[in-house]
Design an enzyme around this catalytic site. Structure first.
Site: not given
Ligand code: ADQ
Length: 457
Positions: A157, A365
């Site tokens: 991921h 990311d």
């Molecule tokens: P993350 O680093 O956690 O994931 P991301 O892909 O942005 O990053 O996913 C975060 C999730 O958490 C999103 O669905 C978002 O809506 C939710 N989120 C963030 N802040 C929030 C808040 N305050 N309240 C509620 N929900 C919140 C890891 C990798 C990424 C990759 C994903 C999936 O680092 O690059 O995209 O896995 O593979």
């Protein structure tokens, strides 16, 4: 369809649909598990004094989960140690804060063996096994040691780092060669896949065949770039639901005619929050006429708070937001609303829609699902503008965003100005192809593309 065994560090136990507590990934994987009568295996999140190997099997909403507890030392060395203090920073190009401790590596190896020992009895002859993420690179090798002959796939991921960074990891060769015990390895982007190929060409002296397969010491490994998506249909429905509408109306009222920029990220140094605040400050300092007309809502729930690097980024952001607000705020306006709490998915959808600008500027990311959620939440007749880091995996797909280098405050400031002034026609022209991509390559497409490749391997 073969039965699916999904293995990841943590298991996100399914909840009844629609409560917003579950991410798109959990929803998509749960759907696949339900269809295939599969099992989701991982750490329960609980710690015990000594490892028992007891597997707790539960049924919830048609999904079977199987979890184990880990020892305190396991959690320290494997999870807080090797996964989050060695691999996570290194794979996000932060060799300066990566820690290379033999104890961490030992704990990581031990927990991967514990996973293999405890999951193996659950695996039946024709099952497809799908291992997720950097916590479990050597798991297939440990399963093979124990006689497992099933098809096993791995999806990363996070980014795969450039070869020269990878070489700084003690035991890098062992880690990479263990990956040849998988049948399929999936990356988020072509960029990560290319970096992996650079490594195997230089260090293992092998190259990919025309059929997309690498062969090393008799093991064949198929590589693929398979970008993860969001549950687009569900997210669009959320954005049009009652909770989102109410949140949207409240945000519009509280914006009071000002342009709202939104950022939503876990509080993590890879997300470029400090650089984002500085880019926004540059916008304010170079465009004094904008003072009082715009604000940044940054939502950043704390994560991994027990680790020092995370405590430091939190303290830095507290200081920076305070300084910028102290310098620019007046009695009726603060330039940054900095919020350290989580929101339900439906509420987030309403907040995204109320924001004219989505500011998604990680330094690195794997993908970044927030960028996709922001786009999916927009009103098709009056969409906002996505400003996206060229170092997010999502930038390979969302080429119609305003792409910026997150290290450059000037580029970020200019992009904010461009987004704020962008006419509606151009906003729609940019939004449409991004939305089409997000709808087509959604999380169900991702899961199916990966499991089809594994089934065919
Ligand atoms: P993350 O680093 O956690 O994931 P991301 O892909 O942005 O990053 O996913 C975060 C999730 O958490 C999103 O669905 C978002 O809506 C939710 N989120 C963030 N802040 C929030 C808040 N305050 N309240 C509620 N929900 C919140 C890891 C990798 C990424 C990759 C994903 C999936 O680092 O690059 O995209 O896995 O593979």
């Amino acid at each position: 369809m073969s039965r699916l065994i999904i293995i990841s560090n943590r298991v996100s136990a399914p909840t009844s649909k629609g409560d917003g507590a579950q991410g798109g990934l959990a929803v998509a994987l749960s759907a696949a598990l339900r269809e295939s009568d599969g099992i989701w295996f991982g750490w329960s999140g609980q710690e015990t004094d000594s490892f028992t190997g007891k597997v707790d099997i539960q049924q919830a909403c048609g999904v079977t989960t199987a979890t184990i507890d880990l020892e305190v030392q396991d959690v320290d060395e494997y999870y807080n140690g090797y996964a989050n203090r060695t691999l996570w920073p290194l794979f996000h190009y932060r060799i300066d804060i990566a820690e290379f401790e033999r104890g961490f590596a030992g704990g990581y190896a031990r927990v991967n063996m514990r996973f293999a020992d405890t999951v193996l009895p659950l695996i039946e002859t024709d099952d497809l096994v799908w291992v997720n993420d950097y916590h479990l690179f050597p798991l297939a090798a440990r399963l093979r040691d124990r006689g497992c002959r099933n098809r096993i796939g791995f999806f990363l991921h996070i980014p795969w780092p450039p070869m020269r960074l990878m070489l700084s990891l003690p035991g890098h060769r062992e880690l990479v060669t263990s990956m040849f015990s998988y049948d399929v390895v999936g990356f988020q982007t072509q960029d990560s896949l290319a970096a992996f190929l650079d490594y195997v060409r230089a260090e293992l002296g092998i190259d990919i065949g025309d059929d997309g397969v690498l062969v090393f010491e008799g093991h064949s490994l198929r590589l693929m770039a398979c970008p993860i998506g969001i549950d687009a249909g569900d997210f669009v429905a959320s954005a049009n639901g009652d909770v989102a509408r109410e949140m949207h109306a409240r945000m519009i009222a509280s914006a009071n005619g000002r342009t709202m920029i939104v950022g939503v990220d876990r509080l993590d140094y890879s997300k470029g929050l400090q650089e984002r605040f500085l880019g926004y400050e540059r916008f304010l300092s170079t465009r004094p006429e904008e003072e009082g007309k715009i604000f940044l809502l940054q939502i950043a729930p704390p994560s991994r708070g027990e680790l020092q690097s995370y405590q430091e980024i939190r303290a830095t952001l507290d200081g920076l937001s305070g300084r910028i607000n102290g310098e620019y705020a007046d009695a009726e306006w603060v330039p940054i609303r900095y919020v350290n709490k989580g929101y339900r998915r439906e509420q987030l959808a309403g907040i995204y829609r109320a924001a004219r600008i989505g500011l998604v500027t990680p330094l690195r990311d794997g993908m970044n699902l927030v960028a996709k959620e922001y786009v999916a939440a927009q009103d098709p007749d009056d969409p906002g503008v996505l400003i996206l880091s060229c170092f997010a995996g999502a930038a390979e797909q969302l080429v119609d965003a305003l792409l910026v280098n997150p290290h450059s405050p000037e580029e970020m400031a200019d992009a904010i100005a461009t987004a704020k002034a962008m006419p509606r026609d151009e906003r729609i022209d940019r939004w449409r192809p991004m939305m089409d991509n997000i709808a087509q390559q959604d999380v169900i497409w991702w899961r199916k593309t990966f499991t089809d490749a594994l089934e065919e391997s």
